[in-house]
Structures are given as C-alpha cells and as structure tokens.
Write a protein that holds these residues in place. Sequence first.
Motif, PDB file in Angstrom:
ATOM      1  N   GLY A 122       6.323  -3.630 -15.688  1.00  0.00           N
ATOM      2  CA  GLY A 122       6.225  -2.895 -17.424  1.00  0.00           C
ATOM      3  C   GLY A 122       5.251  -2.184 -17.515  1.00  0.00           C
ATOM      4  N   GLN A 123       4.017  -2.887 -17.939  1.00  0.00           N
ATOM      5  CA  GLN A 123       2.524  -1.954 -18.313  1.00  0.00           C
ATOM      6  C   GLN A 123       1.803  -3.105 -17.200  1.00  0.00           C
ATOM      7  N   ILE A 124       0.531  -2.002 -17.670  1.00  0.00           N
ATOM      8  CA  ILE A 124      -1.171  -2.773 -16.785  1.00  0.00           C
ATOM      9  C   ILE A 124      -1.664  -2.365 -17.501  1.00  0.00           C
ATOM     10  N   SER A 125      -3.167  -3.047 -17.808  1.00  0.00           N
ATOM     11  CA  SER A 125      -4.353  -3.343 -18.308  1.00  0.00           C
ATOM     12  C   SER A 125      -4.829  -3.244 -17.230  1.00  0.00           C
ATOM     13  N   LEU A 126      -6.528  -2.261 -18.449  1.00  0.00           N
ATOM     14  CA  LEU A 126      -7.250  -1.794 -17.551  1.00  0.00           C
ATOM     15  C   LEU A 126      -7.765  -2.876 -16.278  1.00  0.00           C
ATOM     16  N   GLU A 127      -7.612  -4.301 -17.157  1.00  0.00           N
ATOM     17  CA  GLU A 127      -8.238  -5.576 -16.138  1.00  0.00           C
ATOM     18  C   GLU A 127      -7.346  -5.665 -14.545  1.00  0.00           C
ATOM     19  N   GLN A 128      -6.610  -5.592 -15.510  1.00  0.00           N
ATOM     20  CA  GLN A 128      -5.282  -5.603 -14.434  1.00  0.00           C
ATOM     21  C   GLN A 128      -5.390  -4.437 -13.102  1.00  0.00           C
ATOM     22  N   TYR A 129      -6.270  -3.813 -13.497  1.00  0.00           N
ATOM     23  CA  TYR A 129      -5.996  -2.997 -12.703  1.00  0.00           C
ATOM     24  C   TYR A 129      -7.429  -2.481 -11.395  1.00  0.00           C
ATOM     25  N   LEU A 130      -8.377  -3.528 -12.965  1.00  0.00           N
ATOM     26  CA  LEU A 130      -9.994  -3.563 -11.776  1.00  0.00           C
ATOM     27  C   LEU A 130      -9.869  -4.116 -10.916  1.00  0.00           C
ATOM     28  N   GLN A 131      -8.328  -5.447 -11.033  1.00  0.00           N
ATOM     29  CA  GLN A 131      -8.089  -6.363 -10.295  1.00  0.00           C
ATOM     30  C   GLN A 131      -7.573  -6.733  -9.171  1.00  0.00           C
ATOM     31  N   ALA A 132      -6.579  -5.991  -8.998  1.00  0.00           N
ATOM     32  CA  ALA A 132      -5.999  -5.156  -7.748  1.00  0.00           C
ATOM     33  C   ALA A 132      -6.395  -4.231  -6.653  1.00  0.00           C
ATOM     34  N   GLU A 133      -5.785  -4.267  -6.083  1.00  0.00           N
ATOM     35  CA  GLU A 133      -5.747  -3.559  -5.119  1.00  0.00           C
ATOM     36  C   GLU A 133      -6.044  -1.838  -4.610  1.00  0.00           C
ATOM     37  N   HIS A 134      -5.999  -0.584  -3.841  1.00  0.00           N
ATOM     38  CA  HIS A 134      -5.990   0.296  -4.192  1.00  0.00           C
ATOM     39  C   HIS A 134      -6.218   1.313  -2.918  1.00  0.00           C
ATOM     40  N   ILE A 135      -4.743   1.646  -2.854  1.00  0.00           N
ATOM     41  CA  ILE A 135      -5.007   2.654  -1.876  1.00  0.00           C
ATOM     42  C   ILE A 135      -5.011   3.992  -2.159  1.00  0.00           C
ATOM     43  N   LEU A 136      -6.346   4.893  -2.113  1.00  0.00           N
ATOM     44  CA  LEU A 136      -6.883   6.067  -2.201  1.00  0.00           C
ATOM     45  C   LEU A 136      -6.264   7.684  -0.623  1.00  0.00           C
ATOM     46  N   ALA A 137      -5.193   8.607  -1.983  1.00  0.00           N
ATOM     47  CA  ALA A 137      -4.917   8.997  -0.529  1.00  0.00           C
ATOM     48  C   ALA A 137      -5.928  11.070  -1.163  1.00  0.00           C
ATOM     49  N   SER A 138      -6.100  10.777   0.197  1.00  0.00           N
ATOM     50  CA  SER A 138      -7.020  11.729   0.649  1.00  0.00           C
ATOM     51  C   SER A 138      -7.341  12.238   1.725  1.00  0.00           C
ATOM     52  N   SER A 139      -7.419  14.103   2.023  1.00  0.00           N
ATOM     53  CA  SER A 139      -7.671  14.464   2.834  1.00  0.00           C
ATOM     54  C   SER A 139      -8.896  14.403   4.092  1.00  0.00           C
ATOM     55  N   ARG A 140      -9.819  13.596   2.651  1.00  0.00           N
ATOM     56  CA  ARG A 140     -11.184  14.131   3.124  1.00  0.00           C
ATOM     57  C   ARG A 140     -11.725  13.054   3.651  1.00  0.00           C
ATOM     58  N   ARG A 141     -12.473  13.013   4.363  1.00  0.00           N
ATOM     59  CA  ARG A 141     -13.001  11.514   4.982  1.00  0.00           C
ATOM     60  C   ARG A 141     -13.544  10.687   4.025  1.00  0.00           C
ATOM     61  N   HIS A 142     -14.614  11.448   3.355  1.00  0.00           N
ATOM     62  CA  HIS A 142     -15.015  10.236   2.702  1.00  0.00           C
ATOM     63  C   HIS A 142     -14.751  11.548   1.425  1.00  0.00           C
ATOM     64  N   GLY A 143     -15.578  10.180  -0.187  1.00  0.00           N
ATOM     65  CA  GLY A 143     -15.490  10.781  -1.358  1.00  0.00           C
ATOM     66  C   GLY A 143     -14.910  10.254  -2.074  1.00  0.00           C
ATOM     67  N   PRO A 144     -14.564   9.837  -3.524  1.00  0.00           N
ATOM     68  CA  PRO A 144     -14.194   9.348  -4.236  1.00  0.00           C
ATOM     69  C   PRO A 144     -12.950  10.091  -5.011  1.00  0.00           C
ATOM     70  N   GLY A 145     -11.947   9.240  -5.006  1.00  0.00           N
ATOM     71  CA  GLY A 145     -11.204   9.925  -5.854  1.00  0.00           C
ATOM     72  C   GLY A 145     -11.187  10.391  -7.126  1.00  0.00           C
ATOM     73  N   LEU A 146     -10.241  11.477  -7.757  1.00  0.00           N
ATOM     74  CA  LEU A 146     -10.571  11.526  -9.224  1.00  0.00           C
ATOM     75  C   LEU A 146     -10.724  10.846 -10.875  1.00  0.00           C
ATOM     76  N   GLU A 147      -9.955  10.156 -10.224  1.00  0.00           N
ATOM     77  CA  GLU A 147     -10.151   8.363 -10.979  1.00  0.00           C
ATOM     78  C   GLU A 147     -10.898   8.051 -10.966  1.00  0.00           C
ATOM     79  N   ASP A 148     -12.120   7.569  -9.932  1.00  0.00           N
ATOM     80  CA  ASP A 148     -13.066   7.182  -9.248  1.00  0.00           C
ATOM     81  C   ASP A 148     -14.042   7.506 -10.155  1.00  0.00           C
ATOM     82  N   LEU A 149     -14.098   8.597 -10.461  1.00  0.00           N
ATOM     83  CA  LEU A 149     -15.119   9.161 -10.988  1.00  0.00           C
ATOM     84  C   LEU A 149     -15.171   8.760 -12.316  1.00  0.00           C
ATOM     85  N   GLU A 150     -13.980   9.067 -12.954  1.00  0.00           N
ATOM     86  CA  GLU A 150     -14.025   8.867 -14.028  1.00  0.00           C
ATOM     87  C   GLU A 150     -14.153   7.225 -14.871  1.00  0.00           C
ATOM     88  N   LEU A 151     -13.775   5.904 -13.604  1.00  0.00           N
ATOM     89  CA  LEU A 151     -14.694   4.726 -13.944  1.00  0.00           C
ATOM     90  C   LEU A 151     -15.566   4.759 -13.580  1.00  0.00           C
TER      91      LEU A 151
END
Length: 307
Positions: free
Chosen positions: A184-213
């Motif tokens: 139902g909802q998520i906190s920043l702490e839960q977001y950081l504790q979870a594991e993620h998928i990064l969808a990108s056509s580039r082989r390397h480099g961060p996603g936009l959300e990674d830059l903000e983090l």
Amino acid sequence: MHLSRVDLNLFVVFVAVYTEGSVTRAAQQLNLTQPAISHALKRLRDLFQDPLFIRQGQSMVSTPLARNLIEPVRQALRGLELSMQEHARFDPATANKQCHLALRDVLESTILPPLLHQLTQQAPHIQLQAIQVERRELVAELAAGTLDLAIDMLLPLSGEIRRQRILQDKTVILLRQGHPAIQGQISLEQYLQAEHILASSRRHGPGLEDLELSRLGLQRKIRLRCQHYYAACRVVSQTDLLLTMPEAYARIANEQFGHQMLHLPLAMPTWDVYLYWHQNVDQDPANLWLRELVINAVIPVTQPEAD
C-alpha cells in the motif's frame, strides 16, 4: 550550364516578354520597372548567347531559340507553381506519403496507440515509420528530411533544431501484489532496504533515481540490470524486486500484471519528453499537421485513469 547558377526569376521575365511582346507590358504584368526587365533580358541573352527577342517597331519578336524554349519553360514554371500550391494546401485526408518518427522504444507503447488512432481517422493514406535513431545522428537526419520528427528526453542539440515539451511524467514504483514487506505505501527506508531492477538500454551508468539518491549520500541495491521495462515487469511478478519507472508507461505495462503501483518516497524531477523538428520545416503544412497530431496523441497519456 549548371542550374544552380541560374536565377529562375529570369524565366518568369522571359515568359512575360514572350507573351506580351513588349518590355513595357511585361513590366506592368510583373509589377517591375522597365530597366529591371531590360536587365533581366540582358542576363538571359548572355546566358543563352542569343538575342531571344528582336525589336520590330513597337513589338519584341522572338528568335527561333526563344520559340523553342517557350513551351518547356512554361511547363516547368507551371509544374513548380502547382507543386507549391499543393504544398500550401496540404490535406491529410487525401495525402499519400510516408512519415518518419524517431523515438525510444519505451515511448512506442505510450505514444503510438493514440497516435495511430488519430492517424487512421484523419489520414487513411499516410504511412508512419517509427524508428530508433542514434542521438548523435538526429540533427543530420532531421536536416536531411529522412526524419520528420523525433521524440526524446531533453537533448543538447544545435540551434537549427526546434523543440517543444510534450510530456511531463512522474516516477512510480512497481512491486508484486503480496510482497512480504511492502503493502500500500513505501518509506524511503523500505525502498533502500529492498532490491531493485534497473531498466536501461545503456550497459553502464546510474538511473535518474540513483542520481537523486547519490545527492543525498544514499545508494540502493541493484540486483538486476536489464534493457526493457516490459521484461522488468515480468521479473517483478516472480520476485520481490522493485522496479522504478515513468508513470505513463507503468500504467500501460501494468495492465497485464496488476502490480502494486506506489509513489516514490523521494523528490524527483519529472521525466520531460520533447518533440524535435528542423527549422526548415517550421512552417511546412505537412509537418505542422504531424506535430499537432503527436501533441494531441500525448494528451490522453498525461491524464491518469480514474480509480
């Protein structure tokens, strides 16, 4: 003689003098001065190495070369005039042409369905090719006319390229129903504790959300990096991984999966999408119509569905 070195206005004068048989009447017809007509005739005579017209009394009598030239020149000028008139009164309902639109694959599913719905209604004989072009080639292809329009994120392109922002999209998180830790909802702490998928056509480099983090001194855990959001959505359905992506495409992709769609607990800039075209088609009726069609197709994309 190369056509690029010839002033085509000279042939307009040639036809007027031939038709009127008089420099004075040709000047009146073209709303020019008599010296301007005489100067144009001199340039034509130099061009063809022939007098073209010989004065006899009050009339200008054409030479054999002029008589041979008149019909081809009239046909050429008339064909050019008709082409310009056809260009100026572009009618999508009767036009028969192929349009080329460059966009990234993530935008195809978002923009093409409403675009084709409008296209088939307004222009039954116009074909659309949606292609992916290397960003470094965009300026050259738009200038050459091999591309009519391009849709992409904000790009540092040259001043000859016009642009208009057509979409501002928010960022959301997709995770499977029945996720063991998040409902139902998520906190920043839960977001950081979870594991993620990064969808990108580039082989390397961060996603936009990674830059903000990273600006906050934070980092998330990337378990999978893949090329396409659709594949990532399928992975979400069979794992506890989280997928962060643009909202408009998330709504479309999630129709099949029914994942939880949650607000990102992080201040993020919007995903700004721009429409690009070359300055040489800024006032072109066909391109103006196509730009309007694309903009109208984006309107339903920007409006979230009612719950």
